[in-house]
Write a protein that holds these residues in place. Structure first.
Motif, short mmCIF file in Angstrom:
data_model
loop_
_atom_site.label_atom_id
_atom_site.label_comp_id
_atom_site.label_asym_id
_atom_site.label_seq_id
_atom_site.Cartn_x
_atom_site.Cartn_y
_atom_site.Cartn_z
N SER A 1 -0.04 4.34 -10.94
CA SER A 1 -1.12 3.42 -11.26
C SER A 1 -2.23 4.09 -12.06
N ILE B 1 -5.15 2.77 -11.75
CA ILE B 1 -6.30 2.23 -11.01
C ILE B 1 -6.76 3.23 -9.96
N ALA B 2 -8.06 3.44 -9.90
CA ALA B 2 -8.63 4.31 -8.88
C ALA B 2 -8.88 3.49 -7.61
N PHE B 3 -8.50 4.06 -6.46
CA PHE B 3 -8.68 3.38 -5.17
C PHE B 3 -9.56 4.20 -4.24
N CYS C 1 0.03 1.09 -5.70
CA CYS C 1 0.17 -0.13 -4.91
C CYS C 1 1.16 -1.02 -5.65
N TYR D 1 -6.80 -8.87 -3.32
CA TYR D 1 -7.98 -8.51 -4.12
C TYR D 1 -8.73 -9.74 -4.63
N PHE E 1 -9.72 -0.70 -1.32
CA PHE E 1 -10.12 -1.47 -2.50
C PHE E 1 -10.03 -0.60 -3.74
N ARG E 2 -10.03 -1.24 -4.87
CA ARG E 2 -10.21 -0.52 -6.12
C ARG E 2 -11.60 0.11 -6.06
N ASN F 1 -5.37 -3.67 3.53
CA ASN F 1 -5.50 -3.74 2.08
C ASN F 1 -5.45 -5.23 1.77
N ARG G 1 -4.38 9.27 -8.11
CA ARG G 1 -4.13 7.83 -8.08
C ARG G 1 -3.05 7.44 -7.07
N ALA H 1 -13.64 0.21 -8.31
CA ALA H 1 -14.54 -0.72 -9.00
C ALA H 1 -15.16 -1.75 -8.06
N THR I 1 0.81 -1.21 0.00
CA THR I 1 0.00 0.00 0.00
C THR I 1 0.85 1.26 0.00
#
Length: 183
Positions: free
Chosen positions: A160, A162-164, A148, A93, A117-118, A90, A145, A120, A20
């Protein structure tokens, strides 16, 4: 139970270990307070636990695989049968649904559970039913962003795509979910 959930691909790290970004924990602790003893059941190398300690928390840190931080014995979170401590983690996943559900089911009333978490994670029919039964009290969405890092190797990781978000439950809470943004 953890062993039955493991699904590997050549692109994923064994045991789904993605460390994380320290900014994630700092931002959470600016917004939430926890009991003095916090449980980190997927502690990895201590990326969350060490930040909690900096803020004065005592951390019970365990993981399915010892990586140099926390208890030196391997602890499968799915074998834990009762919890009275707030949880900040965390989780892997690939078993996030099961990890969350287990945490909610073994924890006493009023225990706070914060999981990164993501974004999503909000999607999906299975999670829809889980959220109906156990609504998060708050969701903190990162507008910038996080990174991780696979195997905790931040120097190899690029920013990343990826949205968290931090998802926060309080066991027994049945109200609406409050959505907040972290800049």
């Amino acid at each position: 139970m953890f062993d039955t959930l493991i699904k590997f691909s050549k692109d994923r790290e064994k045991m789904d270990f993605y460390a994380t970004d320290k900014r994630a924990t700092h931002e959470l602790l600016k917004r939430e307070q926890f009991t003095s003893l916090v449980y980190e059941p997927a502690c990895g190398m201590g990326h969350i636990g060490k930040i909690l300690e900096e803020y004065g928390y005592t951390v019970k840190a365990t993981d399915i695989c010892y990586r140099g931080y926390g208890e030196e014995r391997e602890v499968d979170f799915f074998t834990v049968t009762e919890n009275k401590m707030d949880i900040v983690t965390n989780p892997p996943y690939f078993c996030a649904n099961e990890f969350l559900k287990h945490a909610l089911e073994i924890s006493k009333e009023k225990v706070k559970i914060a999981m990164l978490f993501r974004l999503a994670f909000l999607e999906g029919q299975k999670r829809y039913e889980l959220f109906r039964k156990y609504p998060p009290k708050r969701v903190y969405v990162f507008s910038k962003r996080l990174n991780c890092a696979k195997n905790g190797e931040f120097w190899k990781s690029k920013s990343s795509g990826i949205a968290f978000a931090w998802f926060l439950w309080e066991v027994g809470y049945t109200g609406s979910t409050e959505l907040r943004w972290i800049r």
